[in-house]
Scaffold this motif. Sequence first.
Motif, PDB file in Angstrom:
ATOM      1  N   GLY A  88       0.797  -1.222   0.000  1.00 52.85           N
ATOM      2  CA  GLY A  88       0.000   0.000   0.000  1.00 52.85           C
ATOM      3  C   GLY A  88       0.828   1.271   0.000  1.00 52.85           C
ATOM      4  O   GLY A  88       1.962   1.299   0.473  1.00 52.85           O
ATOM      5  N   THR A  89       0.206   2.321  -0.525  1.00 53.70           N
ATOM      6  CA  THR A  89       0.875   3.620  -0.637  1.00 53.70           C
ATOM      7  C   THR A  89       1.201   4.208   0.729  1.00 53.70           C
ATOM      8  O   THR A  89       2.201   4.918   0.885  1.00 53.70           O
ATOM      9  CB  THR A  89      -0.014   4.605  -1.421  1.00 53.70           C
ATOM     10  OG1 THR A  89      -1.339   4.567  -0.857  1.00 53.70           O
ATOM     11  CG2 THR A  89      -0.097   4.238  -2.894  1.00 53.70           C
ATOM     12  N   GLY A  90       0.346   3.898   1.725  1.00 56.30           N
ATOM     13  CA  GLY A  90       0.594   4.411   3.081  1.00 56.30           C
ATOM     14  C   GLY A  90       1.847   3.794   3.660  1.00 56.30           C
ATOM     15  O   GLY A  90       2.690   4.481   4.261  1.00 56.30           O
ATOM     16  N   VAL A 165     -12.143   7.837  -1.268  1.00 59.24           N
ATOM     17  CA  VAL A 165     -12.602   6.448  -1.264  1.00 59.24           C
ATOM     18  C   VAL A 165     -12.041   5.740  -2.495  1.00 59.24           C
ATOM     19  O   VAL A 165     -12.199   6.210  -3.628  1.00 59.24           O
ATOM     20  CB  VAL A 165     -14.142   6.379  -1.263  1.00 59.24           C
ATOM     21  CG1 VAL A 165     -14.607   4.917  -1.266  1.00 59.24           C
ATOM     22  CG2 VAL A 165     -14.706   7.122  -0.059  1.00 59.24           C
ATOM     23  N   GLU A 166     -11.391   4.615  -2.264  1.00 58.31           N
ATOM     24  CA  GLU A 166     -10.840   3.827  -3.368  1.00 58.31           C
ATOM     25  C   GLU A 166     -11.955   3.186  -4.174  1.00 58.31           C
ATOM     26  O   GLU A 166     -13.009   2.830  -3.630  1.00 58.31           O
ATOM     27  CB  GLU A 166      -9.903   2.741  -2.807  1.00 58.31           C
ATOM     28  CG  GLU A 166      -8.640   3.298  -2.182  1.00 58.31           C
ATOM     29  CD  GLU A 166      -7.907   4.227  -3.132  1.00 58.31           C
ATOM     30  OE1 GLU A 166      -7.396   3.767  -4.171  1.00 58.31           O
ATOM     31  OE2 GLU A 166      -7.849   5.444  -2.854  1.00 58.31           O
ATOM     32  N   GLU A 167     -11.732   3.018  -5.459  1.00 58.11           N
ATOM     33  CA  GLU A 167     -12.701   2.373  -6.366  1.00 58.11           C
ATOM     34  C   GLU A 167     -13.236   1.077  -5.749  1.00 58.11           C
ATOM     35  O   GLU A 167     -14.434   0.825  -5.710  1.00 58.11           O
ATOM     36  CB  GLU A 167     -11.991   2.076  -7.702  1.00 58.11           C
ATOM     37  CG  GLU A 167     -12.791   1.213  -8.673  1.00 58.11           C
ATOM     38  CD  GLU A 167     -13.608   2.022  -9.676  1.00 58.11           C
ATOM     39  OE1 GLU A 167     -13.357   3.240  -9.807  1.00 58.11           O
ATOM     40  OE2 GLU A 167     -14.511   1.434 -10.299  1.00 58.11           O
ATOM     41  N   ILE A 180     -11.105  13.034  -9.046  1.00 55.74           N
ATOM     42  CA  ILE A 180     -10.238  11.923  -8.619  1.00 55.74           C
ATOM     43  C   ILE A 180      -9.029  12.419  -7.814  1.00 55.74           C
ATOM     44  O   ILE A 180      -8.616  13.570  -7.932  1.00 55.74           O
ATOM     45  CB  ILE A 180      -9.760  11.079  -9.823  1.00 55.74           C
ATOM     46  CG1 ILE A 180      -8.980  11.943 -10.839  1.00 55.74           C
ATOM     47  CG2 ILE A 180     -10.937  10.404 -10.511  1.00 55.74           C
ATOM     48  CD1 ILE A 180      -7.516  11.762 -10.867  1.00 55.74           C
ATOM     49  N   ASN A 181      -8.496  11.494  -7.026  1.00 55.69           N
ATOM     50  CA  ASN A 181      -7.256  11.737  -6.297  1.00 55.69           C
ATOM     51  C   ASN A 181      -6.081  11.452  -7.219  1.00 55.69           C
ATOM     52  O   ASN A 181      -5.937  10.341  -7.731  1.00 55.69           O
ATOM     53  CB  ASN A 181      -7.210  10.802  -5.076  1.00 55.69           C
ATOM     54  CG  ASN A 181      -5.840  10.770  -4.415  1.00 55.69           C
ATOM     55  OD1 ASN A 181      -5.085  11.722  -4.507  1.00 55.69           O
ATOM     56  ND2 ASN A 181      -5.536   9.660  -3.741  1.00 55.69           N
ATOM     57  N   SER A 182      -5.242  12.428  -7.451  1.00 50.93           N
ATOM     58  CA  SER A 182      -4.084  12.227  -8.338  1.00 50.93           C
ATOM     59  C   SER A 182      -3.025  11.354  -7.666  1.00 50.93           C
ATOM     60  O   SER A 182      -2.177  10.773  -8.339  1.00 50.93           O
ATOM     61  CB  SER A 182      -3.453  13.578  -8.681  1.00 50.93           C
ATOM     62  OG  SER A 182      -2.818  14.122  -7.527  1.00 50.93           O
TER      63      SER A 182
HETATM   64  C1  UD1 Z   1      -3.589   5.321  -5.624  1.00 46.94           C
HETATM   65  C2  UD1 Z   1      -4.509   6.031  -4.658  1.00 46.94           C
HETATM   66  C3  UD1 Z   1      -5.763   6.486  -5.420  1.00 46.94           C
HETATM   67  C4  UD1 Z   1      -5.353   7.392  -6.572  1.00 46.94           C
HETATM   68  C5  UD1 Z   1      -4.355   6.699  -7.455  1.00 46.94           C
HETATM   69  C6  UD1 Z   1      -3.838   7.648  -8.495  1.00 46.94           C
HETATM   70  C7  UD1 Z   1      -4.143   4.987  -2.528  1.00 46.94           C
HETATM   71  C8  UD1 Z   1      -4.682   4.042  -1.523  1.00 46.94           C
HETATM   72  N1  UD1 Z   1      -4.858   5.118  -3.627  1.00 46.94           N
HETATM   73  O1  UD1 Z   1      -4.238   4.198  -6.163  1.00 46.94           O
HETATM   74  O2  UD1 Z   1      -6.623   7.175  -4.542  1.00 46.94           O
HETATM   75  O3  UD1 Z   1      -6.489   7.775  -7.321  1.00 46.94           O
HETATM   76  O4  UD1 Z   1      -3.240   6.223  -6.687  1.00 46.94           O
HETATM   77  O5  UD1 Z   1      -3.071   6.951  -9.413  1.00 46.94           O
HETATM   78  O6  UD1 Z   1      -3.132   5.606  -2.305  1.00 46.94           O
HETATM   79  N2  UD1 Z   1       3.199   2.133  -4.664  1.00 46.94           N
HETATM   80  C9  UD1 Z   1       4.226   1.814  -3.803  1.00 46.94           C
HETATM   81  N3  UD1 Z   1       4.031   0.858  -2.873  1.00 46.94           N
HETATM   82  C10 UD1 Z   1       2.846   0.206  -2.758  1.00 46.94           C
HETATM   83  C11 UD1 Z   1       1.799   0.546  -3.636  1.00 46.94           C
HETATM   84  C12 UD1 Z   1       2.007   1.515  -4.587  1.00 46.94           C
HETATM   85  O7  UD1 Z   1       5.315   2.388  -3.890  1.00 46.94           O
HETATM   86  O8  UD1 Z   1       2.742  -0.652  -1.893  1.00 46.94           O
HETATM   87  C13 UD1 Z   1       3.433   3.144  -5.699  1.00 46.94           C
HETATM   88  C14 UD1 Z   1       3.341   2.552  -7.072  1.00 46.94           C
HETATM   89  O9  UD1 Z   1       4.640   2.165  -7.546  1.00 46.94           O
HETATM   90  C15 UD1 Z   1       2.799   3.736  -7.883  1.00 46.94           C
HETATM   91  C16 UD1 Z   1       1.945   4.491  -6.878  1.00 46.94           C
HETATM   92  O10 UD1 Z   1       2.393   4.098  -5.617  1.00 46.94           O
HETATM   93  O11 UD1 Z   1       3.823   4.588  -8.318  1.00 46.94           O
HETATM   94  C17 UD1 Z   1       0.468   4.229  -7.037  1.00 46.94           C
HETATM   95  O12 UD1 Z   1       0.204   2.878  -6.948  1.00 46.94           O
HETATM   96  P1  UD1 Z   1      -1.078   2.230  -7.627  1.00 46.94           P
HETATM   97  O13 UD1 Z   1      -1.217   0.843  -7.169  1.00 46.94           O
HETATM   98  O14 UD1 Z   1      -1.046   2.512  -9.079  1.00 46.94           O
HETATM   99  O15 UD1 Z   1      -2.240   3.157  -7.066  1.00 46.94           O
HETATM  100  P2  UD1 Z   1      -3.499   2.756  -6.225  1.00 46.94           P
HETATM  101  O16 UD1 Z   1      -3.064   2.342  -4.869  1.00 46.94           O
HETATM  102  O17 UD1 Z   1      -4.337   1.839  -6.997  1.00 46.94           O
END
Ligand code: UD1
Length: 508
Positions: A88-90, A165-167, A180-182
């Motif tokens: 996850g991004t967090g 909110v995520e899709e 949308i959230n960028s």
């Molecule tokens: C995320 C956002 C979503 C937003 C979207 C825009 C979250 C939970 N969701 O979606 O709201 O609209 O981006 O594109 O944040 N990454 C990591 N580690 C991870 C996961 C992802 O470094 O564990 C990086 C990926 O390499 C990428 C970016 O984060 O560069 C986004 O990841 P991606 O899975 O495409 O986005 P979502 O989580 O689906």
Amino acid sequence: MPQHSPAAVIVLAAGAGTRMKSATPKVMHPIAGRSLLHHAISAAAGTGPEHLVVVLRYAREQLAAHLETISGSIDRSVLVADQDDVPGTGRAAECALTQLPEDIGGTVVVTYGDVPLLTTSTLQTLVEHHETQGNAVTVLSANVANPTGYGRIVRTAEGDLERIVEEKDADDAVKSLTEINSGIYAFDAAVLRGALARVSTDNAQGEKYLTDVIGIARTDGARVSALTTSDVWQVEGANDRVQLAQLGRELNRRIVEAHMRAGVTVIDPETTWIDSDVTIAPDVTVLPGVQLHGACDIASGAVIGPDSTLSDMEVGEGATVTRTHGSLSVIGAGATVGPFAYLRPGTELGAQAKIGTFVETKNAQIGDGTKVPHLTYVGDATIGEHSNIGASSVFVNYDGVEKHRTTVGSHVKTGSDTMFIAPVTVGDGAYSGAGSVIREDVPAGALTITEGRQRIIEGWVAAKRPGTPAARAAQLAADPAAGDPATDSAGPNRPGSTDDANSAEKES
Ligand code: UD1
Ligand code: CA
């Protein structure tokens, strides 16, 4: 340094990017001559952050090595943070924080490695807005025609940011939202650190969502807001090769337009491709079908094209480069190249010099005013000034084992079809006859000729090739009156020729 430099920028790039279907990590795919990651990091570095951290996991070693190169080219340090197996991004942002000072204050920007059109100026606007509003979190948002797949911006009745909110966690009402959230944010460092520690993986994907920081901050009574950009391209990610091509075309359109606004004439922007690192002076003319790659540097008044591909080339003032393929070479001021020339690495063409049609050069210094006009290969050579290399010559540089150099002086004139068998030297002002094979050094001012004497064997064709068109042509040349219609080969247009005569000829 810009006024609102953030304390840190975190670039997330730990994801695999499986939709590229590639052995190459997604963020290493290039557009406009730079990898996606390079574009992202350049934009981030432009804001002048104290710390720049990239989060890696997938293809870690390859990307870390690539980052070294990027760091060298932008001339600043780039830290690497490794994401562990919590997804996850967090979690990615949390891992980045481990590379930053524990007591870091001020603004922390989070962006992605795969949004290549994002500019420094947009990030600066975000940081400035965030700081002047006194926000804890500011999200960069955009209104898009097709929001599928993105996290949606949910606003309160008053229009304030409520949550993202995520899709995969959205109901139909939320799915119908088009803002949308960028994924690009400015955070207060302390709020980010504190909130991330409280983010759970309790959601449809079992991931630690960075977006959850917004809800936590808001609940704590901190200010959060969404800044909407109207330039959707800037927040668009490249997830597959279709998007990669679309982003590449749009980035190119922007680059070409910027050059035109800076004084470059581009006849056909649609068929002109210019990489990010190319520099072009005002009053250069770019004709249709030109690609300028890498670190090309084109001086004022030069005319490039049509249909030319130049990589890492330096083109001098007023030079003309027509239908040419060239790389890692230098073309002097006022020189002319092409049409149909191939300049390989290490070619250095002097001022007012010429590389003409069907000429290939490699590792060759060709002096001012020297001309290599037609059908010639110049490899591993130094040629002085104001010399002329005759048509159809070869600098024979390879003996089957090693390469050798040829040195030709100034004011040298070599005949057509001269072979320079390297290593060999031709002195200043020397001449060579047509068909010379130069194996030994030629002193200055000498003429070298290589000839077996020409032999003439009269009547050879009549004797050895009787009845052929050549024999009849020779007979006619000797005696025009001997044009017997019955054996005439000149065809139906010739007076006296008949169909019968032609069929008679075929039987003979
Ligand atoms: C995320 C956002 C979503 C937003 C979207 C825009 C979250 C939970 N969701 O979606 O709201 O609209 O981006 O594109 O944040 N990454 C990591 N580690 C991870 C996961 C992802 O470094 O564990 C990086 C990926 O390499 C990428 C970016 O984060 O560069 C986004 O990841 P991606 O899975 O495409 O986005 P979502 O989580 O689906
Ligand atoms: Ca995801």
